[in-house]
Design a protein around this motif. Structure first.
Motif, short mmCIF file in Angstrom:
data_model
loop_
_atom_site.label_atom_id
_atom_site.label_comp_id
_atom_site.label_asym_id
_atom_site.label_seq_id
_atom_site.Cartn_x
_atom_site.Cartn_y
_atom_site.Cartn_z
N ALA A 337 0.84 -1.21 0.00
CA ALA A 337 0.00 0.00 0.00
C ALA A 337 0.87 1.25 0.00
O ALA A 337 0.59 2.22 -0.71
N ILE A 338 1.92 1.24 0.79
CA ILE A 338 2.83 2.39 0.82
C ILE A 338 3.47 2.58 -0.55
O ILE A 338 3.56 3.70 -1.06
N ALA A 339 3.91 1.49 -1.16
CA ALA A 339 4.54 1.57 -2.48
C ALA A 339 3.59 2.15 -3.51
O ALA A 339 3.99 2.98 -4.35
N GLN A 340 2.33 1.75 -3.46
CA GLN A 340 1.37 2.21 -4.47
C GLN A 340 0.77 3.56 -4.13
O GLN A 340 -0.02 4.11 -4.91
N SER A 341 1.17 4.11 -3.00
CA SER A 341 0.71 5.46 -2.63
C SER A 341 1.63 6.55 -3.14
O SER A 341 1.24 7.72 -3.17
N ILE A 342 2.85 6.20 -3.51
CA ILE A 342 3.86 7.20 -3.88
C ILE A 342 3.90 7.41 -5.39
O ILE A 342 4.09 6.47 -6.15
N ASP A 343 3.70 8.65 -5.78
CA ASP A 343 3.70 9.01 -7.20
C ASP A 343 5.13 9.29 -7.65
O ASP A 343 5.61 10.43 -7.65
N LEU A 417 10.95 16.63 -1.21
CA LEU A 417 10.60 15.24 -1.53
C LEU A 417 9.71 14.65 -0.44
O LEU A 417 8.71 13.98 -0.72
N PHE A 418 10.08 14.92 0.81
CA PHE A 418 9.28 14.41 1.93
C PHE A 418 7.85 14.95 1.87
O PHE A 418 6.88 14.18 2.04
N GLU A 419 7.70 16.25 1.66
CA GLU A 419 6.35 16.85 1.67
C GLU A 419 5.47 16.25 0.57
O GLU A 419 4.28 15.99 0.78
N LEU A 420 6.05 16.00 -0.60
CA LEU A 420 5.29 15.39 -1.68
C LEU A 420 4.86 13.97 -1.33
O LEU A 420 3.72 13.56 -1.57
N MET A 421 5.78 13.21 -0.76
CA MET A 421 5.44 11.83 -0.39
C MET A 421 4.47 11.78 0.77
O MET A 421 3.59 10.91 0.83
N LYS A 422 4.61 12.69 1.70
CA LYS A 422 3.65 12.77 2.81
C LYS A 422 2.24 13.01 2.27
O LYS A 422 1.28 12.34 2.68
N ALA A 423 2.11 13.94 1.33
CA ALA A 423 0.80 14.22 0.73
C ALA A 423 0.27 13.00 -0.01
O ALA A 423 -0.93 12.69 0.06
N ASP A 424 1.17 12.29 -0.71
CA ASP A 424 0.75 11.07 -1.42
C ASP A 424 0.20 10.03 -0.44
O ASP A 424 -0.86 9.43 -0.67
N LEU A 425 0.92 9.80 0.64
CA LEU A 425 0.51 8.79 1.62
C LEU A 425 -0.82 9.16 2.27
O LEU A 425 -1.68 8.30 2.52
N GLU A 426 -0.99 10.44 2.52
CA GLU A 426 -2.25 10.88 3.15
C GLU A 426 -3.45 10.72 2.23
O GLU A 426 -4.57 10.51 2.69
N LYS A 427 -3.22 10.77 0.92
CA LYS A 427 -4.31 10.52 -0.04
C LYS A 427 -4.83 9.09 0.08
O LYS A 427 -5.98 8.81 -0.26
N ILE A 430 -3.24 7.23 5.03
CA ILE A 430 -2.17 6.96 6.00
C ILE A 430 -1.81 8.26 6.71
O ILE A 430 -1.49 9.26 6.07
N LYS A 431 -1.87 8.25 8.04
CA LYS A 431 -1.48 9.42 8.81
C LYS A 431 0.03 9.41 8.99
O LYS A 431 0.60 8.45 9.52
N VAL A 432 0.69 10.47 8.57
CA VAL A 432 2.16 10.56 8.63
C VAL A 432 2.58 11.47 9.78
O VAL A 432 2.10 12.60 9.89
N VAL A 433 3.47 10.96 10.62
CA VAL A 433 4.06 11.75 11.70
C VAL A 433 5.47 12.14 11.27
O VAL A 433 6.37 11.29 11.23
N PRO A 434 5.71 13.41 10.93
CA PRO A 434 7.04 13.81 10.45
C PRO A 434 8.07 13.83 11.58
O PRO A 434 7.75 14.17 12.72
N LYS A 435 9.29 13.47 11.23
CA LYS A 435 10.39 13.58 12.18
C LYS A 435 11.63 14.06 11.43
O LYS A 435 12.25 13.30 10.70
#
Length: 556
Positions: A337-343, A417-427, A430-435
């Protein structure tokens, strides 16, 4: 018996991974020309601080760009290429099994502290690493030793790999023989690593008086590795100062160097952690070159007359998953699911330089062993939601670590890159907790220890063999990934035991297929990083391995 010969007169050396950097203060630069004389200081800016002045304790290109100028290994790569050539060894050979390696060493080589280089010095280094104890056995500290030679004389952690190093013998003053227990695809390439560069035996005795220590994921490196004065190699430059406040490392030409002397007296590396800051410093004349040019800046700089060569594609950017940090990742459907969430297409299109490619496995398509038959995970948020539901993880919350104060060849702008992938995962729900973590040493130590459930990292090849990519991560249990799967480990190791290149290539292809079926992480992209120099600079040969040797550089 397989015999390998170097070119007759080798001027400079190189060794591994990619880079760090720095710059001189205004007073230094002004003094270069105050009497109309030639400039004697070359200032180069990179994206992050080094972690250590001892390359044996490092695993990152930021450190190696500095240490590569001062330390040399037994073997090197030809300037600008990936072919192995002699370094401190003029010629080398192995027995047919690939377990006994004989090095015919250069004569008349001196260390920076005046000590003579010989076979005994080679063995002193290899035995020093083999006998490391305590925190030195942490994979975050001795990463490359463990990757190439396995564990130690006495392993203190059951997770540490079995030692493959057997012995080093000084057959005579100029002949060193290194023996390993089993053949490995990491040799002879591993003998070219800057992490296995040779230090003065006198310096080693000082190193051994100090310990590295650890508290949780935080490593405290020994004092000698954090300030200039003790480390001593054989390279064309010697390290004379590390001003951490100004994020500068200063090196000075070593006039007793065995090969062609450096063309410029002083070399200064300065950290400027933003792409814009590095570009502006070059345009203002404050620096003479910098690495990791922003994709959008390449044409601008070329049009202004700067020299902006682009390296060949020899890297991989990925999202790693630590199953030990988040048990949800043990479920294959969650990883899928994570793999298919990233554009990935969008990331390559918007964040990488021209020539960047979407990755579908853990090596670029420029490496022998790349397979056209791996399982694909196309961008599909709807499918990702279905997979999460199937896994009972519809409300998945996951920590995602990303580095600050750094740019890497495979990762031009980490936060973007992180912000784009975070947005992808949230679509995909998936709730992303940044660190956010400082690159060196915090981020590198944490990811190596498997503390980050999701993290962004990458790899620039050390030498041209497929095992240097997939074997780096998946040859056995690795805390970064936190999984155990015999099928994956066996498939990856199968190629490392084969002598014929075509057999190894086929084995690596099969291994890539097994890896991508298991899906331990998400390969994202490969890219050709650019490096820029001032208009008055004759640059060194640029390397696909990011192993530039600055002794080659000169001012016009």
């Amino acid at each position: 018996m397989r015999i390998f010969k170097t070119r007759a007169a080798r001027a400079i050396t190189a060794a591994v991974a990619v880079g760090l950097i720095a710059t001189g203060c205004a007073s230094e630069r002004d003094s270069d020309n105050e009497s109309g004389g030639a400039k004697d200081t070359f200032v180069f800016a990179g994206a992050g601080d080094p972690g250590s002045l001892d390359p044996a304790l490092a695993s990152d290109g930021e450190t190696f760009r500095v240490t590569r100028q001062a330390f040399e290994a037994l073997l090197e790569h030809e300037p600008g290429g990936t072919k192995l050539v002699g370094g401190l060894a003029e010629t080398w050979s192995s027995n047919d099994a690939g377990t006994v390696w004989t090095f015919n060493l250069r004569k008349g080589v001196k260390f920076h502290d005046g000590e003579a280089f010989n076979a005994a010095a080679v063995c002193a280094n290899y035995d020093h690493w083999f006998n490391w104890k305590g925190t030195y056995q942490s994979s975050a500290v001795s990463y490359y030793w463990q990757t190439v030679m396995g564990g130690f004389a006495k392993n203190e952690d059951p997770e540490t790999p079995e030692a493959n190093y057997k012995s080093c013998t000084a057959k005579d003053e100029n002949t060193a023989v290194i023996e390993v227990k089993k053949p490995t695809a990491n040799l002879p390439g591993g003998f070219s690593l800057n992490a296995l560069a040779i230090h003065s035996p006198k310096a080693l005795k000082e190193y051994e008086k100090q310990d590295a220590t650890a508290k949780g994921d935080a490593i405290t490196y020994p004092k000698y590795s954090q300030e200039a004065g003790t480390v001593a190699g054989t390279g064309p430059y010697k390290i004379v100062k590390w001003n951490k406040g100004n994020k500068e490392v200063t090196l000075e030409r070593f006039d007793d160097y065995w090969g062609e002397k450096a063309k410029i007296k002083n070399l200064v590396f300065r950290t400027i952690d933003t792409e814009e800051g590095r570009r502006q410093a070059l345009q203002a004349g404050d620096i003479d070159g910098y690495d990791l040019v922003a994709p959008a800046d390449v044409k601008t700089l070329e049009n202004e007359g700067y020299v902006v060569p682009t390296r060949g594609v020899f890297n991989l950017f990925y999202v790693g998953m630590s199953q030990s940090a988040n048990p949800a990742l043990k479920k294959k459907e969650v990883r899928q699911a994570i793999a298919q969430s990233i554009d990935k297409e969008n990331l390559v299109k918007t964040q990488l330089p021209e020539g960047g490619k979407v990755a579908d496995q853990f090596m670029p398509d420029t490496i022998a062993g790349y397979s056209k038959n791996v399982t694909q995970y196309p961008y599909d948020p709807a499918k990702a939601k279905q997979l999460l539901k199937k896994a009972g993880a519809q409300n998945l919350t996951i920590e995602f670590c990303y580095p600050t104060e750094v740019t890497r060849p495979y990762m031009p702008a980490p936060q973007d890159l992180f912000e784009l992938m975070k947005a992808d995962l949230e679509k995909s729900g998936i709730k992303v907790v940044p660190k956010a973590m400082k690159w060196a040493p915090d981020y590198l130590d944490a990811t190596e220890a498997g503390s980050c459930a999701l993290h962004m990292l990458g790899w620039t090849g050390d030498f041209n063999d497929g095992y240097n990519f997939i074997g780096t991560w998946f040859a056995g249990f690795d805390k970064q990934w936190g999984f155990r799967d015999k099928k994956v480990f066996d498939a990856v190791n199968a190629g490392s035991k084969l002598g014929k290149a075509e057999e190894r290539t086929a084995a690596y292809q099969k291994a890539n297929e097994v890896i991508m079926d298991y899906l331990p992480g998400v390969p994202i992209s490969s890219s050709p990083p650019a490096i820029a120099f001032a208009k008055n600079v004759n640059p060194p040969k640029v390397s696909p391995l990011t192993q530039e040797i600055f002794a080659e550089a000169s001012f016009k």
